[in-house]
Scaffold this active site. Structure first.
Site, PDB file in Angstrom:
ATOM      1  CB  VAL A  70      -0.947  -0.012   1.227  1.00  0.00           C
ATOM      2  CG1 VAL A  70      -1.672   1.319   1.355  1.00  0.00           C
ATOM      3  CG2 VAL A  70      -1.946  -1.138   1.110  1.00  0.00           C
ATOM      4  CG  ASP A 122       0.531  11.502   0.974  1.00  0.00           C
ATOM      5  OD1 ASP A 122       0.764  12.268   1.921  1.00  0.00           O
ATOM      6  OD2 ASP A 122       1.090  10.401   0.824  1.00  0.00           O
ATOM      7  CG  ASP A 124      -4.994  22.054 -45.159  1.00  0.00           C
ATOM      8  OD1 ASP A 124      -4.286  22.007 -46.173  1.00  0.00           O
ATOM      9  OD2 ASP A 124      -6.217  22.262 -45.185  1.00  0.00           O
ATOM     10  CB  ILE A 166       0.844   1.373  -5.013  1.00  0.00           C
ATOM     11  CG1 ILE A 166       1.490   0.029  -5.366  1.00  0.00           C
ATOM     12  CG2 ILE A 166       0.005   1.881  -6.173  1.00  0.00           C
ATOM     13  CD1 ILE A 166       2.513   0.101  -6.468  1.00  0.00           C
ATOM     14  CG  ASN A 222      -0.322   6.402   0.524  1.00  0.00           C
ATOM     15  OD1 ASN A 222       0.417   7.138   1.170  1.00  0.00           O
ATOM     16  ND2 ASN A 222       0.068   5.209   0.094  1.00  0.00           N
ATOM     17  CD  GLU A 257      -2.212   3.310  -2.082  1.00  0.00           C
ATOM     18  OE1 GLU A 257      -1.947   2.225  -1.578  1.00  0.00           O
ATOM     19  OE2 GLU A 257      -1.563   4.353  -1.846  1.00  0.00           O
TER      20      GLU A 257
END
Length: 878
Positions: free
Chosen positions: A280, A717, A327, A283, A713, A285
């Site tokens: 956990v 965070d 173009d 990563i 997280n 999250e």
């Protein structure tokens, strides 16, 4: 369907198709052919379903890891942690889904185009027929304003002219004829054919259908478009690489912790739970949520500026762009003709002179040429929208611009008769009467007008026309610059002239050069791109002289640039076997003229093979394959064809070239913001990993519990990271060179910064854990809480470490970002709520701390910031 119908006579084509030019097909025969050839429609790729869009949001390595962590949590009955991770997965998927679904709906609204109707001969009489029921051999009747419903060979023609920019990219009207042509004649020069999707500007005609549906030229381009493969966006590739590194990091950490616990004789279940906690922690999250929201906010910002982004990652890809292929017609130019040059007797004027016409407005010769342009003209200027011949509209606009009153001129000279423009004669003439005198006013092709003239109007009056060769050279010179040339003449008569002798013994006045002028704001945008290190390349089906002229006016080419700066399509016959010199020439060229759709596609492929991130701007069907192939396809929303908008990643609702500059600036800012919050999240997560692993190995009390890590997280965070994603970026970001496409989101220098930031936070967390446990001899739950609060404070303050070393600590892009301060305040408020509300307090295993303990937490949390800044200012990291 006949092969090369342009190379066959009208009789041969009709015979081959079993058609009848006078009565058309019978209904029975048409029904049989409809079964054989199918409907006159283009095969379309089925749009993405809602479920596919939703599924694509879940195809992300980070989502895979989160799903794995969720599964393990449920396996070990850690229900709270499991559902918390599930919520993250759902939120991330839904944000991405709704943004893409909304963009898809916007595009579908743009693509609602009324089904065209053809006027066709069936069973001996003309009738309206839905164009999808046309078959080869049908006889269609064409008039001004029609959209051609299928490819067809002309069999009758009355002054027909079409605009074929949608197919060829060429802005000029194409005059049509009946004579057969050589079989190798290019599409641009097949003037005895009309093609599906092109627009009739003038005249009437009858034609026999030679191809329908996917067999038409537009159909072949559509097929090519579907076959073109779209590469993944740079951001997708970079996030995937980062995710793969995190996967390996997670596996290695889990193995290390399990092995160390096993050798220390610790409870295996406890070590597995610690491993989950580390997974956990490893990563971030919050990364998918923050990245998705940052990109979505970029989409919303751009939509307010008339830029629709169809796919989230396209926002950031714009910021990676190193080459923009565009173009010409309607993108760099106004998509309408204007008088660009005027020559009479010994005077020559350019477009800039027309902004201040007072010095020559009263010149008798100038007045006369303007009068001819207004009177020998079928445009009604009072109409809400001027329609008709592009150059006639330009003549009316010119007269108004230099201060002439259209109504006064027409009231003064009443029209007696008109001799319409004829493709063979190449002259239009009107007979007008003013009081007791008759005037013949003539405009047309230079060769035809000069041939009918025997005198010339000068400041001293009418004189014999002696310098025909000089005028011919002048006309050729203007034409070689890519301008369309019209010549003007007149004559006076006391009696009404015969219609047969109307255009004889004319008085030559002068010539005008017409050009589709560049948009006013394009030159400044081109300079901005140059400053940003972005190359702009013009790719057009138009005349090389016209392309060079526009290129010089917008600053794409310097005046008198070498001929190598402009490459014609017929020079690009074998793109796969180029010599080193040819390779280099193509890379340096700024303009590609007379390009067909396949060559545009090959050129995009060529740039991508040379490691460039390529953006392509276009609006026509002929641009669609290249739009799809490019890393970022940008279509025009107003005049863009359905095919172009369907395959593009971005749609400019105002059709302005300058809107791409806003999008690129936003894209660069977003990448900078993504990099900042990735560094922030990873450094915070690294601190969590090292703190948990270090405490586990050294027998210190666990500073963080699994649910506390998840709380950090997902809550404390995420808000600062999201605030970083909201930043406006650096002001001088468009002065920087494009990033190397291979540069990862996190460079080696960034990893060094992550390591230092993470270690400094870890020192504070391990430090307070050791101090509270070994010095103060506090119970493990209090030690855990003090470490947890220290980590919260250190991570919030970590946001101020992100600006580069040369920036002021007190005034930089982070400190001036009001979202950052709001995020810190919100995170602290959440912590206060968690501390005082029993349900959260219990879930997070929080205890009541004393004032002295909170002061200790504050000191250790602040020490992480101070330690990082000391290392940074000493030059340890950038």
């Amino acid at each position: 369907m006949p092969k090369n119908p342009h190379a066959k006579s009208v009789k041969d084509v009709i015979t081959h198709l079993g058609a009848d030019a006078n009565s058309g097909l019978t209904s029975a025969e048409a029904k049989k052919r409809l079964k054989t050839f199918g409907e006159n429609t283009l095969k379309r790729k089925n749009p993405k379903s809602i479920w596919i869009i939703l599924l694509e949001q879940l195809l992300d390595p980070i989502i895979y890891i989160l799903a794995g962590a969720m599964g393990l949590a449920f396996l070990f009955n850690e229900w709270v942690e499991g559902f918390a991770v599930l919520i993250v997965i759902v939120i991330t998927a839904l944000i991405g889904f709704f943004m893409e679904w909304q963009a898809l709906r916007s595009v579908e609204a743009l693509q609602k185009i009324a089904q065209t109707v053809a006027y066709v001969l069936r069973d001996g009489s003309p009738k309206d027929l839905k164009s999808r029921f046309l078959v080869p051999g049908d006889i269609i009747l064409i008039e001004a304003g029609d959209v051609i419903p299928a490819d067809a060979r002309l069999i009758e023609n009355q002054d027909l002219a079409l605009k074929e920019a949608v197919l060829t990219g060429e802005s000029n009207q194409v005059e049509k004829k009946l004579e057969k042509l050589p079989s190798e004649t290019s599409l641009v020069e097949q003037n005895n054919m009309v093609f599906k999707g092109t627009i009739v500007e003038r005249g009437t005609a009858k034609a026999v259908v030679t191809a329908t549906g996917d067999k038409t030229h537009i159909g072949q381009i559509s097929t090519m478009t579907q076959e073109a493969r779209k590469e993944g966006t740079p951001l997708e590739k970079k996030l995937n690489k980062l995710s793969q590194k995190l996967i390996w990091l997670t596996i290695i950490l889990a193995v290390i912790i399990a092995m160390s616990g096993y050798f220390q004789g610790k409870d295996m279940l406890l070590m597995i739970e610690t491993g989950i906690a580390l997974a956990v922690a490893a990563i971030p999250e919050g990364l998918p949520i923050v990245a998705t929201i940052a990109l979505a906010r970029g989409m919303v910002r751009l939509s307010r500026k008339n830029v629709i982004i169809k796919k989230l990652e396209a926002v950031q890809t714009l910021g990676e762009t190193g080459i923009i292929c565009t173009d010409k017609t309607g993108t760099l130019t106004e998509n309408k003709m204007a008088v660009h040059k005027l020559v009479f007797h010994d005077k020559e004027f350019n477009s800039k002179d027309f902004d201040n016409p007072d010095s020559f407005k009263n010149d008798e010769v100038f007045t006369r040429i303007v009068e001819v342009g207004v009177l020998c003209n079928n445009i009604e200027p009072d109409a809400e929208k001027k329609t008709g011949d592009a150059m006639e509209i330009a003549l009316i606009d010119f007269a108004e611009k230099v201060g002439f009153n259209f109504d006064e001129i027409r009231d003064q000279y009443s029209e007696v008769l008109e001799l319409p423009f004829d493709a063979e004669r190449k002259i239009m003439a009107t007979l007008n009467k003013n009081k007791d005198k008759y005037y013949v006013f003539v405009k047309g092709a230079f060769e035809s007008v000069i041939e009918s003239s025997d005198s010339i109007l000068t400041e001293e009056g009418i004189k014999p026309l002696k310098e025909r060769e000089k005028w011919q050279e002048l006309s050729d010179k203007i034409a070689s610059e890519g301008l369309r040339v019209l010549a003007f003449a007149y004559r006076e008569s006391n009696t009404e002239p015969d219609k047969e002798n109307l255009v004889l013994q004319l008085v030559f006045i002068g010539i005008m050069g017409f050009l589709d002028p560049p948009r006013e704001d394009v030159k400044e945008a081109i300079q901005t791109y140059k400053d940003a290190g972005i190359r702009v390349v013009m790719i057009t089906g138009d005349h090389p002289g016209t392309a060079r002229k526009i290129g010089e006016e917008i600053g794409l080419l310097e005046p008198n640039s070498p001929s190598e700066s402009v490459i014609q399509g017929n020079e690009l016959t074998d793109m796969e076997n180029l010599s080193e010199g040819e390779d280099d020439r193509i890379l340096k060229a700024s303009i590609f003229a007379r390009m067909i759709p396949r060559q545009k596609l090959d050129l995009i492929d060529f740039y991508q093979a040379h490691n460039a991130i390529v953006g392509m701007l276009g609006d026509g069907v002929n641009d669609a394959p290249a739009l799809k192939k490019a890393d970022i396809g940008i279509a025009m929303g107003i005049r863009g064809t359905e095919a172009a908008k369907e395959v593009a990643d971005v749609i400019l609702m105002d059709d302005k070239f300058t809107s791409t500059e806003l999008a690129i600036r936003q894209g660069r800012n977003i990448f900078g913001n993504i990099r900042q919050f990735v560094i922030y999240l990873l450094s915070c997560n690294l601190a969590e990993i090292i703190a948990v692993a270090g405490a586990s190995i050294s027998n210190l009390p666990l500073p963080l519990l699994p649910l506390q890590i998840l709380f950090l997280n997902l809550v404390t965070d995420v808000f600062p990271a999201l605030a970083l994603g909201m930043g406006k970026g650096e002001k001088d970001i468009m002065k920087e060179q494009p990033r190397n496409p291979d540069e990862p989101i996190v460079t080696k220098k960034n990893w060094a910064s992550i390591l230092v930031y993470g270690l400094c936070i870890t020192v504070a967390v391990i430090g307070i854990t050791f101090y509270a446990s070994s010095i103060l001899k506090l119970p493990p739950n209090i030690v855990n809480n003090m470490a947890f609060y220290t980590l919260v404070l250190a991570q919030l303050l970590n946001v101020f470490n992100l600006p580069k070393r040369h920036r002021s600590f007190f005034k930089n892009e982070v400190t001036v970002n009001s979202y950052v301060w709001s995020a810190i305040a919100l995170s602290l408020l959440i912590m206060v709520v968690a501390y005082y509300v029993p349900i959260f307090k219990e879930a997070l295993s929080l205890e009541s701390l004393t004032a002295a303990q909170f002061i200790t937490v504050g000191m250790f949390g602040l020490s992480a910031l101070l330690l990082t800044q000391i290392i940074k200012r000493l030059g340890g990291i950038s």
